[in-house]
Scaffold this motif. Sequence first.
Motif, mmCIF file in Angstrom:
data_model
loop_
_atom_site.group_PDB
_atom_site.id
_atom_site.type_symbol
_atom_site.label_atom_id
_atom_site.label_comp_id
_atom_site.label_asym_id
_atom_site.label_seq_id
_atom_site.Cartn_x
_atom_site.Cartn_y
_atom_site.Cartn_z
ATOM 1 N N TYR A 91 -23.995 -9.384 8.805
ATOM 2 C CA TYR A 91 -24.856 -9.363 9.687
ATOM 3 C C TYR A 91 -25.258 -11.123 10.256
ATOM 4 C CZ TYR A 91 -28.366 -9.082 12.966
ATOM 5 O OH TYR A 91 -29.152 -8.794 14.461
ATOM 6 N N GLY A 92 -24.976 -11.905 9.475
ATOM 7 C CA GLY A 92 -25.253 -13.592 9.543
ATOM 8 C C GLY A 92 -26.775 -13.830 10.535
ATOM 9 N N SER A 93 -27.355 -13.292 9.886
ATOM 10 C CA SER A 93 -28.815 -13.316 9.961
ATOM 11 C C SER A 93 -29.453 -14.579 10.381
ATOM 12 C CB SER A 93 -30.240 -12.371 9.513
ATOM 13 O OG SER A 93 -29.515 -12.935 8.301
ATOM 14 N N ASN A 94 -28.682 -15.637 9.358
ATOM 15 C CA ASN A 94 -29.147 -16.813 9.487
ATOM 16 C C ASN A 94 -28.956 -17.756 10.475
ATOM 17 O OD1 ASN A 94 -31.560 -16.717 7.301
ATOM 18 N ND2 ASN A 94 -29.872 -16.310 5.666
ATOM 19 N N ASN A 95 -27.422 -17.215 10.615
ATOM 20 C CA ASN A 95 -26.930 -17.920 11.482
ATOM 21 C C ASN A 95 -27.600 -18.223 12.670
ATOM 22 O OD1 ASN A 95 -24.760 -17.398 9.413
ATOM 23 N ND2 ASN A 95 -23.395 -16.621 11.211
ATOM 24 N N SER A 96 -27.111 -19.617 13.754
ATOM 25 C CA SER A 96 -27.877 -19.261 15.139
ATOM 26 C C SER A 96 -26.681 -18.735 16.221
ATOM 27 C CB SER A 96 -27.366 -21.247 15.507
ATOM 28 O OG SER A 96 -25.316 -21.691 15.417
ATOM 29 N N VAL A 97 -27.819 -18.576 17.137
ATOM 30 C CA VAL A 97 -27.162 -17.759 17.943
ATOM 31 C C VAL A 97 -26.941 -18.593 19.584
ATOM 32 C CG1 VAL A 97 -29.145 -17.371 19.317
ATOM 33 C CG2 VAL A 97 -27.532 -15.463 19.317
ATOM 34 N N THR A 98 -25.321 -18.377 20.518
ATOM 35 C CA THR A 98 -25.309 -19.040 21.310
ATOM 36 C C THR A 98 -25.616 -18.047 22.557
ATOM 37 O OG1 THR A 98 -23.116 -17.779 21.826
ATOM 38 C CG2 THR A 98 -23.057 -19.742 20.399
ATOM 39 N N THR A 99 -26.483 -18.216 23.708
ATOM 40 C CA THR A 99 -26.483 -18.040 24.778
ATOM 41 C C THR A 99 -25.910 -16.782 25.373
ATOM 42 O OG1 THR A 99 -27.033 -20.897 25.726
ATOM 43 C CG2 THR A 99 -27.093 -19.223 27.125
ATOM 44 N N ALA A 100 -24.233 -17.186 25.505
ATOM 45 C CA ALA A 100 -24.118 -15.624 25.587
ATOM 46 C C ALA A 100 -24.833 -14.181 24.898
ATOM 47 C CB ALA A 100 -23.030 -15.766 25.931
ATOM 48 N N GLN A 101 -24.921 -14.711 23.513
ATOM 49 C CA GLN A 101 -24.555 -14.171 22.618
ATOM 50 C C GLN A 101 -26.434 -12.915 22.713
ATOM 51 O OE1 GLN A 101 -24.345 -16.161 18.704
ATOM 52 N NE2 GLN A 101 -21.569 -15.245 18.726
ATOM 53 N N ALA A 102 -27.421 -14.070 22.160
ATOM 54 C CA ALA A 102 -28.097 -14.001 23.091
ATOM 55 C C ALA A 102 -28.398 -12.614 24.710
ATOM 56 C CB ALA A 102 -29.887 -14.542 22.752
ATOM 57 N N THR A 114 -20.878 -10.656 30.594
ATOM 58 C CA THR A 114 -22.019 -10.929 29.972
ATOM 59 C C THR A 114 -22.574 -12.696 30.895
ATOM 60 O OG1 THR A 114 -21.564 -10.583 27.802
ATOM 61 C CG2 THR A 114 -23.391 -11.887 27.896
ATOM 62 N N VAL A 115 -22.525 -13.704 31.411
ATOM 63 C CA VAL A 115 -22.772 -14.910 32.329
ATOM 64 C C VAL A 115 -22.760 -13.516 33.694
ATOM 65 C CG1 VAL A 115 -22.154 -16.701 33.154
ATOM 66 C CG2 VAL A 115 -21.604 -16.570 30.482
ATOM 67 N N LYS A 116 -21.282 -13.741 33.824
ATOM 68 C CA LYS A 116 -21.285 -12.894 35.381
ATOM 69 C C LYS A 116 -22.270 -11.923 35.706
ATOM 70 C CE LYS A 116 -18.036 -10.433 38.351
ATOM 71 N NZ LYS A 116 -16.229 -10.177 38.765
ATOM 72 N N GLN A 117 -22.342 -10.569 34.672
ATOM 73 C CA GLN A 117 -24.166 -9.950 34.994
ATOM 74 C C GLN A 117 -24.781 -10.728 34.449
ATOM 75 O OE1 GLN A 117 -23.146 -6.690 36.187
ATOM 76 N NE2 GLN A 117 -26.145 -7.263 36.287
ATOM 77 N N GLY A 118 -25.141 -11.314 33.250
ATOM 78 C CA GLY A 118 -26.468 -12.347 33.472
ATOM 79 C C GLY A 118 -27.249 -12.595 35.020
ATOM 80 N N SER A 119 -25.906 -13.552 35.281
ATOM 81 C CA SER A 119 -26.231 -14.217 36.559
ATOM 82 C C SER A 119 -26.809 -13.574 37.742
ATOM 83 C CB SER A 119 -24.875 -14.939 36.647
ATOM 84 O OG SER A 119 -24.445 -16.427 36.156
ATOM 85 N N VAL A 123 -31.408 -24.575 29.923
ATOM 86 C CA VAL A 123 -30.258 -25.490 30.362
ATOM 87 C C VAL A 123 -29.328 -25.513 29.607
ATOM 88 C CG1 VAL A 123 -32.159 -26.800 31.210
ATOM 89 C CG2 VAL A 123 -31.670 -26.653 28.778
ATOM 90 N N ALA A 124 -29.009 -24.551 28.088
ATOM 91 C CA ALA A 124 -27.729 -24.247 27.184
ATOM 92 C C ALA A 124 -26.946 -23.800 28.163
ATOM 93 C CB ALA A 124 -28.468 -23.178 26.458
ATOM 94 N N GLY A 125 -25.909 -23.743 27.581
ATOM 95 C CA GLY A 125 -24.296 -23.214 28.068
ATOM 96 C C GLY A 125 -24.265 -22.190 27.314
ATOM 97 N N ALA A 126 -22.921 -21.135 27.842
ATOM 98 C CA ALA A 126 -22.794 -20.249 27.518
ATOM 99 C C ALA A 126 -22.734 -20.176 25.565
ATOM 100 C CB ALA A 126 -21.891 -18.941 27.994
ATOM 101 N N SER A 127 -21.797 -21.267 25.357
ATOM 102 C CA SER A 127 -20.756 -20.674 23.655
ATOM 103 C C SER A 127 -21.942 -21.980 22.710
ATOM 104 C CB SER A 127 -19.552 -21.297 24.032
ATOM 105 O OG SER A 127 -19.503 -23.014 24.718
ATOM 106 N N THR A 128 -23.198 -22.229 23.560
ATOM 107 C CA THR A 128 -23.841 -23.486 22.961
ATOM 108 C C THR A 128 -25.188 -22.840 22.479
ATOM 109 O OG1 THR A 128 -25.320 -24.365 24.864
ATOM 110 C CG2 THR A 128 -23.036 -25.360 24.066
ATOM 111 N N ASN A 144 -37.271 -23.147 23.507
ATOM 112 C CA ASN A 144 -37.467 -23.274 24.876
ATOM 113 C C ASN A 144 -36.952 -21.833 25.696
ATOM 114 O OD1 ASN A 144 -39.286 -23.836 26.898
ATOM 115 N ND2 ASN A 144 -37.478 -24.754 27.955
ATOM 116 N N ASP A 145 -35.437 -22.045 25.777
ATOM 117 C CA ASP A 145 -34.892 -21.449 26.381
ATOM 118 C C ASP A 145 -34.632 -20.241 25.339
ATOM 119 O OD1 ASP A 145 -33.220 -23.473 27.979
ATOM 120 O OD2 ASP A 145 -31.841 -24.070 26.462
ATOM 121 N N VAL A 146 -34.603 -19.867 24.693
ATOM 122 C CA VAL A 146 -35.081 -18.659 23.976
ATOM 123 C C VAL A 146 -36.336 -17.536 24.571
ATOM 124 C CG1 VAL A 146 -35.636 -17.416 22.309
ATOM 125 C CG2 VAL A 146 -33.529 -18.227 22.619
#
Length: 98
Positions: free
Chosen positions: A18-29, A54-59, A68-73, A78-80
């Motif tokens: 699952y990767g529950s301890n991994n960070s999540v990117t903006t696109a994943q979230a 995801t970025v297209k529909q989210g926009s 302020v976070a990029g799609a792959s960062t 605060n961003d969450v």
Amino acid sequence: MAACYADGITAGISATQYGSNNSVTTAQAALMMMKALGYFQLSKDFGSDWQVATVKQGSKIDLFDGIVAGASTAMTRNDVAQLTLNTLESTMVETDGM
């Protein structure tokens, strides 16, 4: 977490992890939030690139307003929080029952 996995909102990083301890990117979230709203229920909904879709529909639905976070960062707390607020203010997808 198990309920989100069972409902197809989250998928994990492989068939066995699952990767529950991994960070999540903006696109994943954003993808998780949009799946909860009813977007991207079928693999064909993504086209050839899930991140671009995801970025297209989210926009289109203003999901990234104030983020302020990029799609792959990785996202800041605060961003969450902003992504969560934007999701709560969005309209859920209406299905036609088919």
